[in-house]
Design an enzyme around this catalytic site. Structure first.
Site, PDB file in Angstrom:
ATOM      1  CD  GLU A 110      -2.621   1.385   2.581  1.00 24.52           C
ATOM      2  OE1 GLU A 110      -3.446   2.402   2.571  1.00 24.52           O
ATOM      3  OE2 GLU A 110      -2.612   0.425   3.370  1.00 24.52           O
ATOM      4  CG  ASN A 116      -5.253   5.154   1.582  1.00 25.46           C
ATOM      5  OD1 ASN A 116      -5.996   4.382   2.131  1.00 25.46           O
ATOM      6  ND2 ASN A 116      -4.071   4.873   1.832  1.00 25.46           N
ATOM      7  CD  GLU A 136      -6.357   0.192   1.186  1.00 27.17           C
ATOM      8  OE1 GLU A 136      -6.395   0.672   2.216  1.00 27.17           O
ATOM      9  OE2 GLU A 136      -5.512  -0.943   0.899  1.00 27.17           O
ATOM     10  CG  ASP A 185      -8.654   2.078   4.615  1.00 27.23           C
ATOM     11  OD1 ASP A 185      -8.471   1.089   5.147  1.00 27.23           O
ATOM     12  OD2 ASP A 185      -8.020   3.101   4.324  1.00 27.23           O
ATOM     13  CD  GLU A 225      -6.775  -0.658   7.825  1.00 25.76           C
ATOM     14  OE1 GLU A 225      -5.928   0.357   7.613  1.00 25.76           O
ATOM     15  OE2 GLU A 225      -7.901  -0.560   8.062  1.00 25.76           O
TER      16      GLU A 225
END
Length: 375
Positions: free
Chosen positions: A148, A206, A238, A268, A324
């Site tokens: 990521e 993101n 995300e 997310d 996460e």
């Protein structure tokens, strides 16, 4: 040693606290006359007689489930909920944590001003906003599942800044697309280097829901992956659960455009907001990313219920689930035992600059190969 005042009921406690000029912490049993206790705490907090509260006693499961995650109660700092009989070590741990937080050395509030538009534009022009990369793993095997891209501002005077220090300003000045496109370029360039080494990775970014109000950004994403010669499936985007609550038809259409490019979409911070199940099933997401707060207390029955139900939801609608906040071996082992496969967190790997990711990948591949040879 601190003074301790004991009272038999709320009326006596109020009198004693007034005579003492107030106290720091109240230890309160909600199981006995709970409503009176809440009223007592509300009034005592309002007039400044107490700063924090510890709850104790045998509470029903629905009360414990509601109270344990709370940080405040009746306007007071809630330090925690203790079971009966009272365990002194648990109480001591809460009191030490309270004292640590009140330490002027540790907790003096920082007066942080958001950067100005000029500062951010200068940082963008000079390439100070950089993509850092945090790996995701198949937790049972330790195999790499992707990385990521996380934004960091490598500020020349203030050092490396996290999004909390600048993202609100970037959004306010409508510079979020410009920042994102710089990160996208950095990420695709890194993938180009890896491709020459015969390494293929899924790269996640993101996005803020507001970025999908217009059609331009999706076109820029397509242009970038075409220029580098990558399939859309290389990228995953995300979007925070909270940003999807009021998703307009235009946002939904652009989510579809991203999926039609082959890109994956992830919700997310799932579990932080209150997404409609109907909305979740209608949007073209293929991954849920469970918020790290949910797994912090992985032994807690309420946390386990949320993990299990989210895993069941993801499975039933054909989505993968990423955990996460895997910050310890205990959390990793706990969620794996519950059937979770994908994870991300400091215990597994921390975010790193691009120049560090390349040698990290070499070392990771060597370690995985060594494990296979030993087996």
């Amino acid at each position: 040693m601190p003074d301790v005042i004991q009272a038999g009921d709320t009326e006596q406690a109020m009198v004693l606290m007034q005579e003492a000029g107030g106290v720091d912490i109240v230890l309160c049993d909600l199981a006995d006359r709970g409503y009176d206790c809440l009223e007592f705490l509300r009034i005592a907090g309002r007039v400044g007689l107490v700063q924090a509260v510890v709850l104790c006693g045998e509470l029903g499961p629905e009360l414990r489930r509601a109270l344990v995650p709370m940080s405040t109660l009746s306007g007071l700092q809630l330090l925690g909920v203790l079971r009966s009989p009272l365990q002194l070590w648990a109480l001591r741990k809460m009191l030490l944590r309270y004292a640590y937080r009140r330490s002027p050395v540790v907790c003096a509030p920082l007066q942080k001003n958001l950067p100005t538009e000029e500062e951010i534009r200068r940082g963008l022009a000079l390439g100070e906003f950089r993509a850092w990369f945090q790996p995701k793993f198949w937790m049972r095997t330790g195999a790499l599942a992707g990385v990521e891209a996380l934004v960091r501002w490598e500020h020349p005077a203030r050092g490396v800044l996290l999004p909390a220090d600048f993202l609100a300003a970037v959004l306010a000045y409508d510079l979020i697309d410009q920042m994102f496109l710089q990160l996208l370029e950095q990420g695709l360039s890194l993938l180009g280097v890896l491709r020459r080494q015969q390494v293929q990775l899924e790269l996640a970014f993101n996005l803020h829901a507001s970025q999908l109000f217009g059609n331009e950004l999706v076109g820029r994403i397509k242009e970038a992956i075409d220029r580098y010669g990558f399939p859309g499936s290389t990228l995953l985007f995300e979007l925070s659960e909270n940003g999807l609550l009021d998703s307009s038809p235009r946002i939904q259409e652009n989510l579809l455009r991203l999926r039609m490019l082959g890109c994956s979409l992830s919700v997310d911070d799932f579990g932080q907001g209150f997404s409609s199940l109907k909305l979740l099933c209608r949007l073209p997401f293929n991954q849920l990313k469970l918020d790290g707060e949910v797994v912090r207390h992985v032994d807690d029955p309420a946390s386990q219920a949320m993990i299990a139900s989210t895993l069941a939801l993801a499975t039933s609608v054909g989505m993968s689930l990423v955990i996460e906040g895997v910050s310890s071996q205990k959390i990793r082992n706990g969620v794996v035992a519950m059937g979770c496969e994908l994870g991300q967190g400091f215990y597994l790997a921390r975010p790193m600059a691009g120049y560090r990711l390349l040698p990290w990948l070499d070392e990771h591949r060597a370690n995985c190969l060594a494990v296979k040879v030993i087996r």
